[in-house]
Design a protein around this motif. Structure first.
Motif, PDB file in Angstrom:
ATOM      1  N   CYS A  20      61.881  13.408 -60.561  1.00 36.97           N
ATOM      2  CA  CYS A  20      61.899  14.887 -60.122  1.00 36.97           C
ATOM      3  C   CYS A  20      63.166  15.031 -59.300  1.00 36.97           C
ATOM      4  CB  CYS A  20      60.591  15.169 -59.420  1.00 36.97           C
ATOM      5  SG  CYS A  20      59.005  15.140 -60.417  1.00 36.97           S
ATOM      6  N   ALA A  21      63.304  13.987 -58.510  1.00 35.35           N
ATOM      7  CA  ALA A  21      64.551  14.109 -57.648  1.00 35.35           C
ATOM      8  C   ALA A  21      65.885  14.067 -58.405  1.00 35.35           C
ATOM      9  CB  ALA A  21      64.570  13.187 -56.491  1.00 35.35           C
ATOM     10  N   TYR A  22      66.005  13.272 -59.359  1.00 34.65           N
ATOM     11  CA  TYR A  22      66.847  13.179 -60.344  1.00 34.65           C
ATOM     12  C   TYR A  22      66.951  13.674 -61.837  1.00 34.65           C
ATOM     13  CZ  TYR A  22      68.787  10.594 -56.019  1.00 34.65           C
ATOM     14  OH  TYR A  22      69.205  10.288 -55.066  1.00 34.65           O
ATOM     15  N   ASP A  23      66.460  12.793 -62.617  1.00 38.22           N
ATOM     16  CA  ASP A  23      66.051  13.130 -63.775  1.00 38.22           C
ATOM     17  C   ASP A  23      65.603  11.818 -64.695  1.00 38.22           C
ATOM     18  OD1 ASP A  23      68.065  11.487 -65.381  1.00 38.22           O
ATOM     19  OD2 ASP A  23      69.472  13.155 -64.806  1.00 38.22           O
ATOM     20  N   GLU A  24      64.771  12.024 -66.069  1.00 36.83           N
ATOM     21  CA  GLU A  24      64.188  10.914 -66.487  1.00 36.83           C
ATOM     22  C   GLU A  24      64.887   9.745 -66.667  1.00 36.83           C
ATOM     23  OE1 GLU A  24      61.285  11.357 -69.600  1.00 36.83           O
ATOM     24  OE2 GLU A  24      60.863  13.475 -68.704  1.00 36.83           O
ATOM     25  N   ALA A  25      66.148  10.102 -67.346  1.00 35.75           N
ATOM     26  CA  ALA A  25      66.863   8.982 -67.608  1.00 35.75           C
ATOM     27  C   ALA A  25      67.513   8.015 -66.450  1.00 35.75           C
ATOM     28  CB  ALA A  25      68.185   9.473 -68.335  1.00 35.75           C
ATOM     29  N   THR A  26      67.648   8.656 -65.211  1.00 37.61           N
ATOM     30  CA  THR A  26      67.974   8.160 -64.323  1.00 37.61           C
ATOM     31  C   THR A  26      66.864   7.389 -63.644  1.00 37.61           C
ATOM     32  OG1 THR A  26      69.550  10.144 -63.472  1.00 37.61           O
ATOM     33  CG2 THR A  26      68.816   8.461 -61.573  1.00 37.61           C
ATOM     34  N   ALA A  27      65.574   7.870 -63.652  1.00 40.80           N
ATOM     35  CA  ALA A  27      64.399   7.077 -63.170  1.00 40.80           C
ATOM     36  C   ALA A  27      64.235   5.857 -64.030  1.00 40.80           C
ATOM     37  CB  ALA A  27      63.241   7.797 -63.322  1.00 40.80           C
ATOM     38  N   VAL A  28      64.419   5.838 -65.431  1.00 37.86           N
ATOM     39  CA  VAL A  28      64.337   4.481 -66.176  1.00 37.86           C
ATOM     40  C   VAL A  28      65.123   3.721 -65.913  1.00 37.86           C
ATOM     41  CG1 VAL A  28      64.613   3.875 -68.488  1.00 37.86           C
ATOM     42  CG2 VAL A  28      63.440   6.101 -68.460  1.00 37.86           C
ATOM     43  N   LEU A  29      66.704   4.039 -65.713  1.00 37.62           N
ATOM     44  CA  LEU A  29      67.814   3.061 -65.417  1.00 37.62           C
ATOM     45  C   LEU A  29      67.532   2.686 -63.957  1.00 37.62           C
ATOM     46  CD1 LEU A  29      70.543   4.955 -67.306  1.00 37.62           C
ATOM     47  CD2 LEU A  29      69.536   2.800 -67.874  1.00 37.62           C
ATOM     48  N   ALA A  30      67.069   3.342 -63.133  1.00 38.89           N
ATOM     49  CA  ALA A  30      66.958   2.945 -61.716  1.00 38.89           C
ATOM     50  C   ALA A  30      66.035   1.707 -61.804  1.00 38.89           C
ATOM     51  CB  ALA A  30      66.517   3.977 -60.736  1.00 38.89           C
ATOM     52  N   GLY A  31      64.882   1.986 -62.597  1.00 41.80           N
ATOM     53  CA  GLY A  31      63.805   0.892 -62.397  1.00 41.80           C
ATOM     54  C   GLY A  31      64.070  -0.436 -63.466  1.00 41.80           C
ATOM     55  N   ASP A  32      65.140  -0.122 -64.349  1.00 43.37           N
ATOM     56  CA  ASP A  32      65.707  -1.315 -65.143  1.00 43.37           C
ATOM     57  C   ASP A  32      66.471  -1.957 -64.134  1.00 43.37           C
ATOM     58  OD1 ASP A  32      64.527  -0.443 -67.480  1.00 43.37           O
ATOM     59  OD2 ASP A  32      66.292   0.551 -68.273  1.00 43.37           O
TER      60      ASP A  32
END
Ligand code: GRG
Length: 256
Positions: free
Chosen positions: A68-80
């Motif tokens: 929500c703060a960024y976007d879904e791609a960022t969330a997936v990659l931050a987790g990775d």
């Protein structure tokens, strides 16, 4: 990665690593590095758990979730990236000078987080129709939530090069604590306060859990029973296990 990792959170898992390491005389600096690896895995799991394809949450630790703060791609990659970071930290010589100990930390954390641990538990959790009875609920929760908590309790004996019996004792303590912690989480979802919890509540009412299957009262009793069983695992340490017992008590009395 910073948005999710640095913004609040109880740091229960690093505390657990520090406490189990202290019990066995492991230097604090090594324990904190192993605890940091556990927190990276935990934060990764929170970021991915919050994604629209999973729990679809917009609030975590009192702030907007990463997608929500960024976007879904960022969330997936931050987790990775946090997942990779965790294993990178454990491979550094600062964690332990003995390569076999580092390798065992990496191996056991891979087992706890992978298909036979958190990822597998989360997969089962996404298929609630198959979990009608308490035994299956316990299995799902032990994997999804318990496996990492178990690893944190076991990290002390691994870092200390302790014998199998000592490792089994701490691992069993961690398994009881992990299950009690998840029951408390489900109770929080049913009874807690959103502002204190920093996340959306009453979302899991239809999901199989000890609360939905046994009811609130019996779920409280089961969490208490597990805290007692966790304490029994540590009886031979006497007062030296005070912090680990306090952590178990906190796990079921917390309001966030
Ligand atoms: C790690 C490879 C890998 C995959 C992860 C998404 C996923 C697969 C698993 C989800 C696991 C999950 C989010 C379980 C819930 C655990 C739980 C009760 C979290 C809340 O922990 P707290 O209360 O949170 O300690 P804070 O914010 O205080 O750190």
């Amino acid at each position: 990665m910073r948005h999710a990792a640095m913004g609040g959170g109880k740091r229960l898992r690093p505390l657990l690593v520090a406490a189990s390491a202290e019990l066995l005389g492991v230097p604090r600096e090594r324990a904190l590095r192993a605890g940091l690896a556990a927190e990276c895995i935990h934060v990764q799991s929170l970021i991915h758990d919050d994604l629209p394809c999973m729990d679809d949450d917009d609030l975590r630790r009192g702030r907007p979730t990463v997608h929500c703060a960024y976007d879904e791609a960022t969330a997936v990659l931050a987790g990775d990236a946090l997942l990779s970071l965790a294993f990178g930290i454990l491979a550094e010589t600062d964690v332990h000078p003995d390569g076999e100990v580092r390798c065992e930390l990496v191996r056991s954390l891979a087992a706890a987080s992978g298909a036979g641990g958190m990822a597998g538990g989360q997969m089962m959790d996404l298929m609630p129709a198959e979990q009608a009875d308490p035994l299956i609920v316990a299995k799902v929760q032990s994997l999804k939530t318990g496996a990492l908590i178990e690893w944190c309790a076991e990290a002390g004996p691994i870092l200390a090069g302790a014998d199998g019996e000592e490792r089994r004792r701490l691992k069993r303590y961690g398994a009881c604590l992990g299950l009690a912690f998840q029951i408390a989480d489900d109770l929080l979802d049913a009874e807690g306060d959103e502002a204190a919890a920093g996340k959306r509540l009453r979302k899991d009412a239809d999901k199989p859990s000890f609360v939905s299957i046994l009811g609130v009262e019996a779920a409280h009793q089961e969490a208490e029973r597990l805290v007692g069983e966790a304490a029994d695992c540590l009886a031979s340490y006497g007062a030296r296990a005070g912090l680990l017992n306090a952590i178990a008590r906190f796990a079921v009395t917390r309001s966030c």
